[in-house]
Scaffold this active site. Structure first.
Site, PDB file in Angstrom:
ATOM      1  N   HIS A   1       3.476  -0.227  -2.679  1.00  0.00           N
ATOM      2  CA  HIS A   1       3.942  -1.496  -2.838  1.00  0.00           C
ATOM      3  C   HIS A   1       5.490  -1.865  -3.031  1.00  0.00           C
ATOM      4  CE1 HIS A   1      -0.134  -2.407  -2.828  1.00  0.00           C
ATOM      5  NE2 HIS A   1      -0.388  -2.464  -4.098  1.00  0.00           N
TER       6      HIS A   1
ATOM      7  N   HIS B   1      -0.910  -9.731  -3.387  1.00  0.00           N
ATOM      8  CA  HIS B   1      -2.069  -8.984  -4.208  1.00  0.00           C
ATOM      9  C   HIS B   1      -2.540  -9.778  -5.372  1.00  0.00           C
ATOM     10  CE1 HIS B   1      -3.244  -5.337  -6.232  1.00  0.00           C
ATOM     11  NE2 HIS B   1      -2.609  -4.747  -5.551  1.00  0.00           N
ATOM     12  N   ALA B   2      -3.021 -10.974  -4.764  1.00  0.00           N
ATOM     13  CA  ALA B   2      -3.977 -11.797  -5.831  1.00  0.00           C
ATOM     14  C   ALA B   2      -5.229 -10.983  -6.109  1.00  0.00           C
ATOM     15  CB  ALA B   2      -4.079 -13.143  -5.282  1.00  0.00           C
ATOM     16  N   TYR B   3      -5.668 -11.117  -7.352  1.00  0.00           N
ATOM     17  CA  TYR B   3      -6.720 -10.794  -7.872  1.00  0.00           C
ATOM     18  C   TYR B   3      -7.838 -12.092  -7.867  1.00  0.00           C
ATOM     19  CZ  TYR B   3      -4.917  -6.313  -9.854  1.00  0.00           C
ATOM     20  OH  TYR B   3      -4.320  -5.081 -10.035  1.00  0.00           O
TER      21      TYR B   3
ATOM     22  N   ASN C   1       0.895  -1.194  -0.057  1.00  0.00           N
ATOM     23  CA  ASN C   1       0.031  -0.040   0.076  1.00  0.00           C
ATOM     24  C   ASN C   1       0.679   1.390   0.061  1.00  0.00           C
ATOM     25  OD1 ASN C   1      -2.416   1.452   0.081  1.00  0.00           O
ATOM     26  ND2 ASN C   1      -3.463  -0.202   0.994  1.00  0.00           N
ATOM     27  N   ARG C   2       0.261   2.390   0.364  1.00  0.00           N
ATOM     28  CA  ARG C   2       0.734   3.710   0.014  1.00  0.00           C
ATOM     29  C   ARG C   2       1.548   4.396   1.406  1.00  0.00           C
ATOM     30  NH1 ARG C   2      -3.663   3.070  -2.952  1.00  0.00           N
ATOM     31  NH2 ARG C   2      -3.556   3.388  -5.181  1.00  0.00           N
TER      32      ARG C   2
ATOM     33  N   GLU D   1      -6.458  -7.714   0.036  1.00  0.00           N
ATOM     34  CA  GLU D   1      -5.117  -7.402   0.494  1.00  0.00           C
ATOM     35  C   GLU D   1      -5.030  -7.240   2.245  1.00  0.00           C
ATOM     36  OE1 GLU D   1      -2.982  -4.433  -1.893  1.00  0.00           O
ATOM     37  OE2 GLU D   1      -5.026  -4.594  -3.062  1.00  0.00           O
TER      38      GLU D   1
ATOM     39  N   ASP E   1     -11.377   0.995  -3.569  1.00  0.00           N
ATOM     40  CA  ASP E   1      -9.789   0.887  -3.134  1.00  0.00           C
ATOM     41  C   ASP E   1      -9.403   1.553  -1.841  1.00  0.00           C
ATOM     42  OD1 ASP E   1      -7.080   0.454  -3.783  1.00  0.00           O
ATOM     43  OD2 ASP E   1      -6.663   2.040  -5.154  1.00  0.00           O
TER      44      ASP E   1
END
Length: 365
Positions: A120, A193-195, A94-95, A330, A265
């Site tokens: 990330h 970070h799987a979708y 993340n940020r 996540e 998000d």
């Protein structure tokens, strides 16, 4: 070399782990693909490049196993880069605002790779490293990936020793265990970070039904950095305390936060404080009947609904990954924690061991 599917009539595969060459790095080192299978017929593929979860099959209500995570067809495609389709991201998932933070009175500057912010782990994060691997065979096969991040890598202090273990359980659970130590004070926030797309790539993820065990979420500014507020989800489009169709309110642009994220998000804060592995979210796809439970020791989860997927990448199934074709859950500490003293700390010091566990468990109903 990539994943296969198993029909209901197929003989159950022998549980265990298989290793194969996945491809060659630009410097000549080989990357490997590890295939984990259990007696139920579930199959998980992991590569030591970027610690990527390459594929994961799960049964539908007819017992048919299909892949339920977004991924690209070849190793060369992974080398070209993906929008984080399944790697371990780090050092900080993340940020971090403006790519800087202060720890013990010293300021550290990181890459700014997401607008004005750090995201990330930077330009060459853990998702672009070749990890070493050891495997464990048996009824619950596992692969442990190790990476040593040198002091100063991507601007982060301390030599960090990281182990990530993927274990395929007998009950169709995929368990991910993280462990790390450091020789200097640093910050750390690891996640996968799987979708996910439980339809087996038949359509996008907007019909999925999601629940998140969270009473609060973290609103952000227009650069998607948390403001510091923990806002109640009650009465908002962020209320997933009861199972809710993901696409039902995702385009409610009257909500400023939806505009900031181009959809979901955001980080949800779990109702219970983390003490042990506990249920954080569930995901259900009605047409296939596939159901996923997400359990974690982390205090929060970032739901990202693939808002920036644009159809340019195509999956192994030959389907273009258009907008919102998958969603990420996540598990993590809060974004920008190093700059927010009121948030749970992400500081790791010498002598301490970072430990985190997340479990994705699959079934059908």
């Amino acid at each position: 070399m990539l994943m296969s599917t198993h029909g209901e009539a197929d003989a159950a595969p022998k549980p265990g782990v298989q290793k194969a060459v996945f491809g060659t790095m630009p410097d000549g080192r080989e990357a490997y693909l590890f295939t984990l299978r259990n007696a139920a017929g579930m199959e998980v593929q992991v590569t030591n490049y970027g610690a990527y979860l390459v594929s994961c099959t799960a049964p539908d209500k007819q017992g048919k196993f299909e892949n339920v995570t977004l991924g690209v067809p070849t190793f060369a495609d992974y080398l070209k880069g993906t929008p984080n389709m399944g790697p371990v991201v780090g050092r900080f998932g993340n940020r971090i605002a403006r790519g800087r933070f202060t720890l013990d009175g010293q300021e550290y500057k990181l890459a700014v790779n997401n607008g004005v912010n750090h995201l990330h782990g930077g330009l060459t994060g853990f998702d672009k490293k070749l990890w070493t691997a050891t495997t464990k065979d048996g009824a619950e096969p596992a692969v442990t990936l190790h990476y040593t991040s040198p002091d100063g890598e991507e601007g982060y202090p301390g030599t960090l020793s990281v182990d990530v273990t993927y274990t395929l359980q007998k009950d169709n659970g995929l368990r991910i265990d993280y462990k790390a130590t450091t020789d200097k004070p640093t910050v750390l926030n690891l996640t996968n970070h799987a979708y996910f797309n439980l339809s087996g790539m038949k359509h996008d993820a907007m019909n999925h039904v999601l629940s998140i065990n969270a009473d609060h979420f973290l609103p952000t500014d227009n650069t998607q950095i948390p403001t510091g507020e923990r806002r109640p989800v009650a009465g908002t489009v962020f209320d997933f305390r009861k199972p809710t169709v993901v696409g039902e309110r995702i385009n409610d642009t009257a909500e400023e936060q939806i505009r900031f994220g181009n959809g979901y998000d955001h980080c949800w804060v779990f109702a219970e404080k983390p003490t042990a592995l506990r249920l954080g979210a569930t995901l259900y796809e009605p047409r296939s009947g596939r159901y996923m439970e997400m359990l974690t020791t982390e205090p929060a989860v970032q739901l990202y609904t693939g808002n920036h997927l644009n159809g340019k990448l195509q999956g192994r199934e030959g389907v273009p990954f258009t907008r919102r074709y998958g969603l990420c859950l996540e598990t993590q500490h809060f974004p920008d924690s190093p700059n927010k003293p009121d948030f749970p700390t992400t500081t790791l010091r010498p002598g301490e061991t970072y430990k985190s566990t997340t479990l994705y468990r699959f079934s059908a109903k």
